[in-house]
Design a protein around this motif. Structure first.
Motif, short mmCIF file in Angstrom:
data_model
loop_
_atom_site.label_atom_id
_atom_site.label_comp_id
_atom_site.label_asym_id
_atom_site.label_seq_id
_atom_site.Cartn_x
_atom_site.Cartn_y
_atom_site.Cartn_z
N UNK A 1 3.76 46.67 -0.57
CA UNK A 1 4.88 47.52 -0.17
C UNK A 1 5.97 46.67 0.46
N UNK A 2 7.03 46.42 -0.30
CA UNK A 2 8.15 45.58 0.16
C UNK A 2 7.64 44.25 0.74
N UNK A 3 6.82 43.50 0.00
CA UNK A 3 6.19 42.30 0.56
C UNK A 3 7.14 41.16 0.82
N UNK A 4 8.38 41.24 0.29
CA UNK A 4 9.32 40.13 0.45
C UNK A 4 10.53 40.49 1.30
N UNK A 5 10.53 41.68 1.88
CA UNK A 5 11.74 42.18 2.55
C UNK A 5 12.19 41.30 3.72
N UNK A 6 11.25 40.63 4.38
CA UNK A 6 11.60 39.82 5.55
C UNK A 6 11.78 38.34 5.20
N UNK A 7 11.80 38.02 3.91
CA UNK A 7 11.86 36.62 3.49
C UNK A 7 13.21 36.28 2.87
N UNK A 8 13.57 34.97 2.91
CA UNK A 8 14.76 34.55 2.19
C UNK A 8 14.46 34.53 0.70
N UNK B 1 1.80 44.14 3.07
CA UNK B 1 2.90 44.93 3.62
C UNK B 1 4.11 44.07 3.92
N UNK B 2 5.22 44.74 4.22
CA UNK B 2 6.47 44.03 4.54
C UNK B 2 6.28 43.09 5.71
N UNK B 3 5.64 43.57 6.76
CA UNK B 3 5.26 42.71 7.87
C UNK B 3 3.86 42.18 7.57
N UNK B 4 3.64 40.91 7.79
CA UNK B 4 2.37 40.31 7.40
C UNK B 4 1.17 40.91 8.13
N UNK B 5 1.43 41.49 9.33
CA UNK B 5 0.37 42.16 10.09
C UNK B 5 -0.83 41.26 10.39
N UNK B 6 -0.57 39.98 10.62
CA UNK B 6 -1.63 39.08 11.02
C UNK B 6 -1.97 39.33 12.48
N UNK B 7 -3.23 39.11 12.84
CA UNK B 7 -3.66 39.26 14.23
C UNK B 7 -3.15 38.05 15.01
N UNK B 8 -2.29 38.24 16.02
CA UNK B 8 -1.59 37.12 16.65
C UNK B 8 -2.48 36.10 17.35
N UNK B 9 -3.67 36.53 17.81
CA UNK B 9 -4.52 35.59 18.55
C UNK B 9 -5.62 34.97 17.69
N UNK B 10 -5.51 35.13 16.36
CA UNK B 10 -6.48 34.53 15.44
C UNK B 10 -5.79 33.45 14.61
N UNK B 11 -6.50 32.34 14.38
CA UNK B 11 -5.97 31.30 13.51
C UNK B 11 -5.97 31.79 12.06
N UNK B 12 -5.33 31.02 11.20
CA UNK B 12 -5.29 31.37 9.78
C UNK B 12 -6.71 31.55 9.22
#
Length: 229
Positions: free
Chosen positions: A166-173, A91-102
Motif C-alpha cells: 500500500x503506497x510502498x514508495x510514497x516516502x521515497x525519492x 506499507x507506506x511507512x516501513x513500520x520497523x520496530x525502532x529498538x530492534x536491529x535489522x
C-alpha cells in the motif's frame, strides 16, 4: 493458478440515509507470478479493497479466496492464521520496530511463529535486497530506502504467496522508489507470488502485468499506455 480471487465483493459503512458504499461490486483475481497495480484518487476505495483482500476488514457482500481457501468467510482466529502464513504486507511507512536491529526484525517473525531463526535464509534474503551489511544497524541508522528494503525482507521472510503493498514508495525519492518496484517485480516473478501494489505514482507501473483504476468504488482494468520491455 489464481492466488487471489474476489467474487462479488462489496463494502459499505452505515445504514439507511447514512449508508456509504465504499466499494461497489468487485470481481478480480491475481495469478501466481502476476504483478498488479491499482491506481486512482484518494478516497476512491483502493485501500479498502486491499485491506479486505488482506483480511483486515470483511466484505459486506461477496467473498475473497486466497489459494482457493474461503479466506473472508473464516472466523477471525483462522483468518488471522491464514493471513500470517500467506500474506506479506508492505506499507507506506516501513513500520520497523525502532529498538530492534535489522536482523532482529526478522527474528521477530520467528518469535511470533514460535520457530527457530533460519540464519542462512535470513542473510540470503537481506543480501538479495542489498541490506545484509546493515544487519546490526537500527532503523534510525538507515535511510528511507534502506528501511523500506528491510520492511520488504521482513514481509518476504515467512515466504507468503501474496504480497500487498500500500503506497510502498510514497516516502521515497524517485530513484529509491524505482528500486523498490524493481525488487517487488523480481520477487513476484522469481518466486511466483501474487503482488498487488496500490500507488498514486503512475511512473511506477511500467513493470506491472496489469493496471486497474479505482474510481468511486468501481474497479476497472486500465489499458497500458506503453508496452513493457
Amino acid at each position: 493458478m489464481k492466488l487471489i480471487e474476489c467474487k462479488g465483493v462489496r463494502k459499505h459503512f452505515g445504514e439507511g440515509h447514512t449508508k456509504v458504499e465504499a466499494l461497489k461490486e468487485t470481481n478480480f483475481s491475481v495469478e501466481a507470478g502476476e504483478f498488479v497495480a491499482i491506481i486512482g484518487p484518494s478516497g476512491s476505495g483502493k485501500s479498502t479493497l486491499l485491506t479486505i483482500i488482506g483480511g483486515l476488514q470483511t466484505p459486506s457482500e461477496g467473498k475473497v479466496q486466497i489459494k482457493d481457501a474461503p479466506f473472508s468467510e473464516e472466523e477471525e482466529k483462522k483468518r488471522a492464521a491464514l493471513r500470517f502464513k500467506e500474506i506479506g504486507f508492505i506499507l507506506q511507512a516501513s513500520n520497523l520496530v525502532p529498538f530492534l536491529t535489522v536482523s532482529d526484525q526478522l527474528q521477530l517473525v520467528n518469535k511470533v511463529k514460535k520457530v527457530k531463526m533460519d540464519q542462512e535464509k535470513a542473510e540470503h534474503l537481506l543480501d538479495d535486497l542489498g541490506v545484509l551489511k546493515l544487519k546490526d544497524k537500527y532503523p534510525s541508522d538507515l535511510s528511507g530506502g534502506e528501511r523500506q528494503r528491510v520492511a520488504i525482507a521482513r514481509a518476504l521472510y515467512h515466504e507468503p504467496s501474496v504480497i500487498l503493498a500500500d503506497e510502498p514508495t510514497a516516502s521515497l525519492d524517485s530513484e529509491k522508489a524505482f528500486e523498490v518496484v524493481d525488487i517487488l517485480a523480481r520477487e513476484t516473478k522469481n518466486k511466483q507470488k501474487a503482488t498487488i501494489m496500490v500507488t498514486h505514482d503512475e511512473r511506477l507501473i511500467q513493470q506491472c502485468d496489469k493496471v486497474y483504476l479505482m474510481q468511486d468504488g468501481v474497479l476497472s482494468l486500465k489499458e497500458m499506455d506503453t508496452e513493457k520491455e
